[in-house]
Design a protein around this motif. Structure first.
Motif, PDB file in Angstrom:
ATOM      1  N   ASP A 184      32.372 -46.355 -17.714  1.00  0.00           N
ATOM      2  CA  ASP A 184      33.786 -46.086 -18.016  1.00  0.00           C
ATOM      3  C   ASP A 184      34.172 -46.597 -19.396  1.00  0.00           C
ATOM      4  O   ASP A 184      34.881 -45.928 -20.151  1.00  0.00           O
ATOM      5  N   THR A 185      33.714 -47.814 -19.720  1.00  0.00           N
ATOM      6  CA  THR A 185      34.032 -48.400 -21.028  1.00  0.00           C
ATOM      7  C   THR A 185      33.524 -47.501 -22.149  1.00  0.00           C
ATOM      8  O   THR A 185      34.232 -47.252 -23.136  1.00  0.00           O
ATOM      9  N   ALA A 186      32.302 -46.991 -21.981  1.00  0.00           N
ATOM     10  CA  ALA A 186      31.721 -46.129 -23.017  1.00  0.00           C
ATOM     11  C   ALA A 186      32.502 -44.818 -23.111  1.00  0.00           C
ATOM     12  O   ALA A 186      32.882 -44.386 -24.212  1.00  0.00           O
ATOM     13  N   ALA A 187      32.777 -44.205 -21.979  1.00  0.00           N
ATOM     14  CA  ALA A 187      33.500 -42.921 -21.983  1.00  0.00           C
ATOM     15  C   ALA A 187      34.894 -43.095 -22.592  1.00  0.00           C
ATOM     16  O   ALA A 187      35.353 -42.260 -23.384  1.00  0.00           O
ATOM     17  N   ASN A 188      35.567 -44.205 -22.248  1.00  0.00           N
ATOM     18  CA  ASN A 188      36.911 -44.439 -22.783  1.00  0.00           C
ATOM     19  C   ASN A 188      36.883 -44.699 -24.291  1.00  0.00           C
ATOM     20  O   ASN A 188      37.795 -44.290 -25.010  1.00  0.00           O
ATOM     21  N   HIS A 189      35.870 -45.428 -24.738  1.00  0.00           N
ATOM     22  CA  HIS A 189      35.748 -45.711 -26.174  1.00  0.00           C
ATOM     23  C   HIS A 189      35.688 -44.391 -26.941  1.00  0.00           C
ATOM     24  O   HIS A 189      36.429 -44.175 -27.893  1.00  0.00           O
ATOM     25  N   ARG A 190      34.795 -43.499 -26.509  1.00  0.00           N
ATOM     26  CA  ARG A 190      34.667 -42.201 -27.169  1.00  0.00           C
ATOM     27  C   ARG A 190      35.988 -41.446 -27.148  1.00  0.00           C
ATOM     28  O   ARG A 190      36.470 -40.962 -28.180  1.00  0.00           O
ATOM     29  N   ALA A 191      36.586 -41.377 -25.965  1.00  0.00           N
ATOM     30  CA  ALA A 191      37.798 -40.567 -25.810  1.00  0.00           C
ATOM     31  C   ALA A 191      38.952 -41.147 -26.627  1.00  0.00           C
ATOM     32  O   ALA A 191      39.666 -40.416 -27.317  1.00  0.00           O
ATOM     33  N   SER A 192      39.119 -42.478 -26.570  1.00  0.00           N
ATOM     34  CA  SER A 192      40.283 -43.078 -27.233  1.00  0.00           C
ATOM     35  C   SER A 192      40.172 -42.959 -28.757  1.00  0.00           C
ATOM     36  O   SER A 192      41.181 -42.897 -29.456  1.00  0.00           O
ATOM     37  N   TRP A 193      38.928 -42.917 -29.263  1.00  0.00           N
ATOM     38  CA  TRP A 193      38.781 -42.851 -30.711  1.00  0.00           C
ATOM     39  C   TRP A 193      39.026 -41.450 -31.277  1.00  0.00           C
ATOM     40  O   TRP A 193      39.094 -41.277 -32.495  1.00  0.00           O
ATOM     41  N   ILE A 194      39.208 -40.456 -30.414  1.00  0.00           N
ATOM     42  CA  ILE A 194      39.609 -39.143 -30.953  1.00  0.00           C
ATOM     43  C   ILE A 194      41.006 -39.271 -31.553  1.00  0.00           C
ATOM     44  O   ILE A 194      41.224 -38.959 -32.730  1.00  0.00           O
ATOM     45  N   ASP A 195      41.950 -39.792 -30.762  1.00  0.00           N
ATOM     46  CA  ASP A 195      43.313 -39.956 -31.280  1.00  0.00           C
ATOM     47  C   ASP A 195      43.401 -41.028 -32.368  1.00  0.00           C
ATOM     48  O   ASP A 195      44.106 -40.852 -33.366  1.00  0.00           O
ATOM     49  N   ARG A 196      42.689 -42.137 -32.157  1.00  0.00           N
ATOM     50  CA  ARG A 196      42.746 -43.208 -33.161  1.00  0.00           C
ATOM     51  C   ARG A 196      42.156 -42.721 -34.486  1.00  0.00           C
ATOM     52  O   ARG A 196      42.668 -43.059 -35.565  1.00  0.00           O
ATOM     53  N   GLY A 197      41.076 -41.943 -34.404  1.00  0.00           N
ATOM     54  CA  GLY A 197      40.460 -41.402 -35.616  1.00  0.00           C
ATOM     55  C   GLY A 197      41.397 -40.432 -36.321  1.00  0.00           C
ATOM     56  O   GLY A 197      41.540 -40.453 -37.550  1.00  0.00           O
TER      57      GLY A 197
END
Lengths: 313, 313
Positions: A184-197
């Protein structure tokens, strides 16, 4: 670069050559005899450093372990990632001379006759770093502490892909924020960095689009790997149109979930004993710099005040 | 590293292993499976950046052209310097895969049987940068403006020399100030940077000695080149005793006059039409960092206030 007759150039080829010419004429980049290999002027470096300030401001700060690796990694670690199977054509293997005085004399004799001398070299125990985060994973073999680890990695990468497009360099820098932990941590990291990026790029005054993507896996077998990556939605690229509507845009940020690829490869376990997952966001520093120059013009002194202030230019 | 039985270790070997162990245990450097290849912690990078502030303060500032090159340079430029003749054993040649799907399948089949797969690779058109200033010379082919040029170059270098001594890294950074001009300008640059370099080290609280030196030219023929270099007084190293009186000290700065080597190689002429001479001073950033840790202790917070302030730590 002069091998292709002018009449076969597409509009896209011409746009890339124009940008390349602009960058060299202004002195921002310095030409070499190898396509995709450039020197950087002090002004170009100031732009990269300014971009990095905005990237870092959006990043995890002191929560992350800061790591800086040289541009080479151990061959044994490279072997374990199977990169040579997936991206043989991008690989940089390092070879050196380990022979005797007599071998040396023979090598130089061949060389003076214009023959190749690489046959006298042997594989060294190092390879070129293909992505900034690769040298980090072997550090974490074993069990992670609860919550996993968060890394801040920044360094030079190499990909053997000579190209006219200045956005496709053979040597370039990637600033990555990497997580190794549970799925979950890995999947969330990827997903959250779309908006942050996207927000980082917006802070820089750049218009970007998030698109589902895949890595350029080699050959026939690679097409299946690429299809899987897309189907499982593991890679999203943030792209910017450097060349208007002549192409689909250039990826400047990449958000990736590796699932258990590195965890299984390097024997990394979460605190509960399962194979660790990992994910990273990578900022392509040179590509973002080109996007800045393309969007705001070639003179950073005339860039929007808000952008300059965020970059501390 | 474990191949040598403990009883054959000299005191110097032991001192090097101790320093290496200290640096890894404190987390300042990060071990890899390859001797001489290390990751850097954020704290180590802060030390390097602090040292660089002191180096830059002593340097030519905006009088110099600031150039930053990636860790690779064109093979054609590397060829012209004859580095492969003088330092074959330190050379890093880059090889990559250019074959077909079928070649790829054969390579992977060999690899799965544990055979070497490097034979399937071809020499790429890039080599690893052996000294920070090498990629700069090809920029100046032709006639220089009056007074020549002054360069500020900083980048990663590679030398294929696996070693236990943490001061002998395979990948390390060198900050160089380079002059290309007439013979006097080059000779004066080299000579003046002996005292200026000693002053930089003194500002960092380091005790250094200037010694006549030579490059490690390869083999029998190389011994003559080395003797010439010493006889003509072309290279002075500033050395620091990292290991007390167990050895002669470690070179952390190098002041070199190349005479017309690069000028003749790359067709660089002074404004009056004669072959240009060149000289450089190179600061070995990782080695100076190790000297700081050895001299002032492993906790930068406890370093002398004056030194910390100059480094802006």
């Amino acid at each position: 670069m002069s091998e292709q007759p002018a009449e076969t150039l597409t509009d896209l080829d011409r746009a890339r050559l124009d940008l390349r010419c602009e960058l060299l004429t202004s002195g921002l980049l310095i030409e070499s005899s190898v396509p995709g290999l450039y020197g950087r002027s002090g002004q170009f470096e100031d732009i990269v450093d300014g971009i990095d300030r905005v990237v870092r401001a959006a990043g995890p700060g002191s929560e992350a372990i800061r790591l800086r690796f040289p541009p080479m990694l151990p061959r044994s670690d490279f072997e374990r990632t199977d990169y040579i199977a997936s991206f043989p054509n991008l690989t940089g293997a390092i070879h050196s001379f380990t022979g005797t005085n007599a071998d040396h004399a023979r090598m130089l004799a061949d060389r003076s006759e214009g023959k190749s001398w690489d046959g006298y070299l042997e594989p060294a125990d190092t390879m070129l770093v293909p992505a900034a985060c690769h040298p980090a994973y072997p550090m974490f073999t074993g069990a992670l502490a609860e919550g996993g680890v968060l890394l801040d990695v920044y360094g030079y990468c190499f990909r053997n892909e000579p190209a006219v497009d200045p956005a496709r360099m053979q040597a370039f820098r990637m600033h990555e924020f990497v997580v190794i932990g549970d799925p979950d941590t890995a999947a969330n990291h990827r997903a959250s960095w779309i908006d942050r990026g996207l927000q980082v790029l917006d802070d820089l005054g750049l218009e970007a689009t998030a698109v589902v993507a895949n890595d350029p896996f080699f050959g026939r077998a690679g097409r299946m790997l690429a299809a899987n990556q897309r189907n499982e939605n593991l890679k999203t690229e943030l792209t910017i149109r450097l060349y208007g509507d002549l192409d689909e845009g250039t990826a400047v940020v990449s958000c990736n979930c590796h699932q258990d690829h590195f965890g299984a490869t390097f024997g990394i376990e979460t605190s509960d004993g399962s194979v660790a997952h990992s994910a990273c966001v990578g900022f392509g520093m040179e590509r973002i710099a080109l996007a800045m120059l393309r969007t705001h013009g070639s003179d950073p002194r005339r860039w929007p005040a808000g952008v300059r202030s965020r970059m501390a230019l």
